[in-house]
Enzyme design. Structure first.
Site, PDB file in Angstrom:
ATOM      1  N   HIS A  56      69.260  23.973  -8.456  1.00 39.25           N
ATOM      2  CA  HIS A  56      69.602  25.089  -9.359  1.00 39.25           C
ATOM      3  C   HIS A  56      68.997  26.364  -8.812  1.00 39.25           C
ATOM      4  CE1 HIS A  56      65.685  23.725 -10.756  1.00 39.25           C
ATOM      5  NE2 HIS A  56      65.537  24.843 -11.461  1.00 39.25           N
ATOM      6  N   HIS A  58      66.615  28.605  -9.791  1.00 40.80           N
ATOM      7  CA  HIS A  58      65.282  29.179 -10.014  1.00 40.80           C
ATOM      8  C   HIS A  58      64.539  29.397  -8.701  1.00 40.80           C
ATOM      9  CE1 HIS A  58      65.244  27.721 -14.464  1.00 40.80           C
ATOM     10  NE2 HIS A  58      65.846  28.884 -14.312  1.00 40.80           N
ATOM     11  N   ASP A  60      61.558  29.000  -7.645  1.00 42.31           N
ATOM     12  CA  ASP A  60      60.693  27.974  -7.042  1.00 42.31           C
ATOM     13  C   ASP A  60      61.515  26.826  -6.431  1.00 42.31           C
ATOM     14  OD1 ASP A  60      61.284  27.341  -9.801  1.00 42.31           O
ATOM     15  OD2 ASP A  60      59.842  25.696  -9.666  1.00 42.31           O
ATOM     16  N   HIS A  61      62.830  26.938  -6.468  1.00 43.17           N
ATOM     17  CA  HIS A  61      63.691  25.955  -5.800  1.00 43.17           C
ATOM     18  C   HIS A  61      64.452  26.561  -4.620  1.00 43.17           C
ATOM     19  CE1 HIS A  61      63.070  22.714  -8.812  1.00 43.17           C
ATOM     20  NE2 HIS A  61      62.616  23.762  -9.461  1.00 43.17           N
ATOM     21  N   HIS A 115      68.959  22.456 -18.169  1.00 40.65           N
ATOM     22  CA  HIS A 115      67.807  23.256 -17.713  1.00 40.65           C
ATOM     23  C   HIS A 115      68.301  24.642 -17.308  1.00 40.65           C
ATOM     24  CE1 HIS A 115      64.106  24.427 -15.777  1.00 40.65           C
ATOM     25  NE2 HIS A 115      64.724  24.581 -14.627  1.00 40.65           N
ATOM     26  N   ASP A 135      65.192  19.788 -11.959  1.00 38.11           N
ATOM     27  CA  ASP A 135      64.436  20.071 -13.178  1.00 38.11           C
ATOM     28  C   ASP A 135      65.175  19.574 -14.418  1.00 38.11           C
ATOM     29  OD1 ASP A 135      62.635  21.237 -11.501  1.00 38.11           O
ATOM     30  OD2 ASP A 135      62.771  23.252 -12.350  1.00 38.11           O
ATOM     31  N   HIS A 175      59.448  18.288  -9.787  1.00 29.99           N
ATOM     32  CA  HIS A 175      58.037  18.652  -9.991  1.00 29.99           C
ATOM     33  C   HIS A 175      57.219  17.401 -10.309  1.00 29.99           C
ATOM     34  CE1 HIS A 175      58.622  23.111 -10.527  1.00 29.99           C
ATOM     35  NE2 HIS A 175      59.837  22.713 -10.865  1.00 29.99           N
TER      36      HIS A 175
HETATM   37 ZN   LIG Z   1      63.860  25.320 -12.761  1.00 24.76          ZN
END
Ligand SMILES: [Zn+2]
Length: 263
Positions: A56, A58, A60-61, A115, A135, A175
Site C-alpha cells: 500500500h 504509506h 513506511d512501505h 487499512h 498492514d 510489522h
Molecule cells: Zn500502513
C-alpha cells in the site's frame, strides 16, 4: 520459493521481505523501506532484485523505492488505484492477477481494502501457502484505519477473504507487533490460554528471527478472528452495554477495532 524476512529495526517495527526463485535467483522485494538491508540480503544470498511490490501507499512501505530502483532498475508493482499515490508504478494490480518471480514463483494478488483503500496482499501458489499481508493482517492483530482506511471494509476483507484461506497458510505481516497485539487479545479475552502461552514464549523475541504464525494459529490468538467468543462478547458488553445478546460478527469487529485505537 525462497523467503527472507528482513527486520528493519526502525521505530515503526517494519518487516521487509525478499521472495526469490530457487532456480535463477530473481527476487521480488516487498515494501523495501530499508533498501540497504534489502540489497545486502540479496547480495548475501546471490539474488537479483528485479521487482518491487508495495502492499500500500504509506511512506513506511514505499520510502525505499526510489533508491532501490536507482540501484537495481526494479519495476514497481502496486494496487491499480495506488498509481497516483506511489511514484513510478509500472504495473497496477487487480484481484486474481499473478505476479511471477523468476521461473518458479507464482504469487496471487488479493485486493484487500480496509487499512487503506488500495492495499494488496500476496498469496503464494506453493504446497504450504504463504500470505504477505502488509498492514491488513498482523500476527494477533489487524491494521488500523486512521490513514485512508475504512473499518467496515477491513471487516469484509477479514471475513470474506482472510478467514477463507487454508489454515496452514503462513502469515508474513508488514510489522512486528505481536507482543502488543497478544496483550490486547488477553485484555479482551483473558481466558485465551493459547494467547497467554504464546505471549510467555514470545515476549522479548528477537525480531530478526521472528516467529512465523499460520492462519490456524491466528484463528486462536487474533481477537479479530474471534468474533463469536463468549468471553470477547461479554467483555465487550462491559464497554458497550447496548450490545445485543447475540451481536453479529461485523458489529463485534467494529467495536474491537474502535477499542484497539484507544488502547
Ligand atoms: Zn500502513
Amino acid at each position: 520459493m525462497l523467503v527472507k524476512q528482513i527486520w528493519t529495526g526502525n521505530a515503526y517495527r517494519n518487516f521487509n521481505y525478499l521472495i526469490a526463485c530457487s532456480e535463477n535467483g530473481d527476487a521480488l522485494a516487498i515494501d523495501p523501506l530499508d533498501h540497504q538491508k534489502c540489497l545486502q540480503a540479496a547480495k548475501d544470498e546471490g539474488w537479483t532484485i528485479s521487482l518491487i511490490l508495495n502492499t500500500h501507499e504509506h511512506h513506511d512501505h514505499i520510502g525505499g523505492n526510489e533508491e532501490l530502483v536507482r540501484q537495481t532498475g526494479a519495476k514497481i508493482l502496486a494496487h491499480k488505484n495506488a498509481a497516483g499515490k506511489i511514484p513510478g508504478v509500472a504495473r497496477g494490480l487487480s484481484a486474481g492477477d499473478i505476479v511471477k518471480v523468476g521461473r518458479t514463483v507464482e504469487l496471487e494478488v488479493l485486493d484487500t481494502p480496509g487499512h487503506t483503500m488500495c492495499h494488496v496482499c500476496l498469496k503464494s501458489h506453493t504446497d504450504q501457502p504463504a500470505l504477505f499481508s502488509g498492514d491488513t493482517l498482523f500476527n494477533a492483530g489487524a491494521g488500523n484505519c486512521h490513514h485512508g482506511g475504512h473499518p467496515a471494509e477491513l471487516y469484509k476483507t477479514f471475513s470474506e477473504q482472510l478467514a477463507r484461506l487454508a489454515p496452514s497458510t503462513l502469515v508474513y505481516p508488514g510489522h512486528d507487533y505481536i507482543e502488543n497485539n497478544l496483550r490486547f487479545t488477553l485484555d479482551r479475552e483473558p481466558d485465551n490460554v493459547e494467547a497467554e502461552q504464546m505471549l510467555d514464549r514470545l515476549a522479548g523475541q528477537d525480531p530478526s528471527h521472528a516467529y512465523v504464525s499460520t492462519l490456524d494459529v491466528e484463528m486462536q490468538v487474533n481477537t479479530f478472528f474471534r468474533l463469536s467468543s463468549p468471553t470477547v462478547i461479554a467483555k465487550l458488553r462491559e464497554k458497550f452495554p447496548d450490545l445485543p445478546d447475540e451481536p453479529d460478527p461485523r458489529t463485534v469487529f467494529l467495536k474491537l477495532r474502535e477499542l484497539r485505537n484507544g488502547w
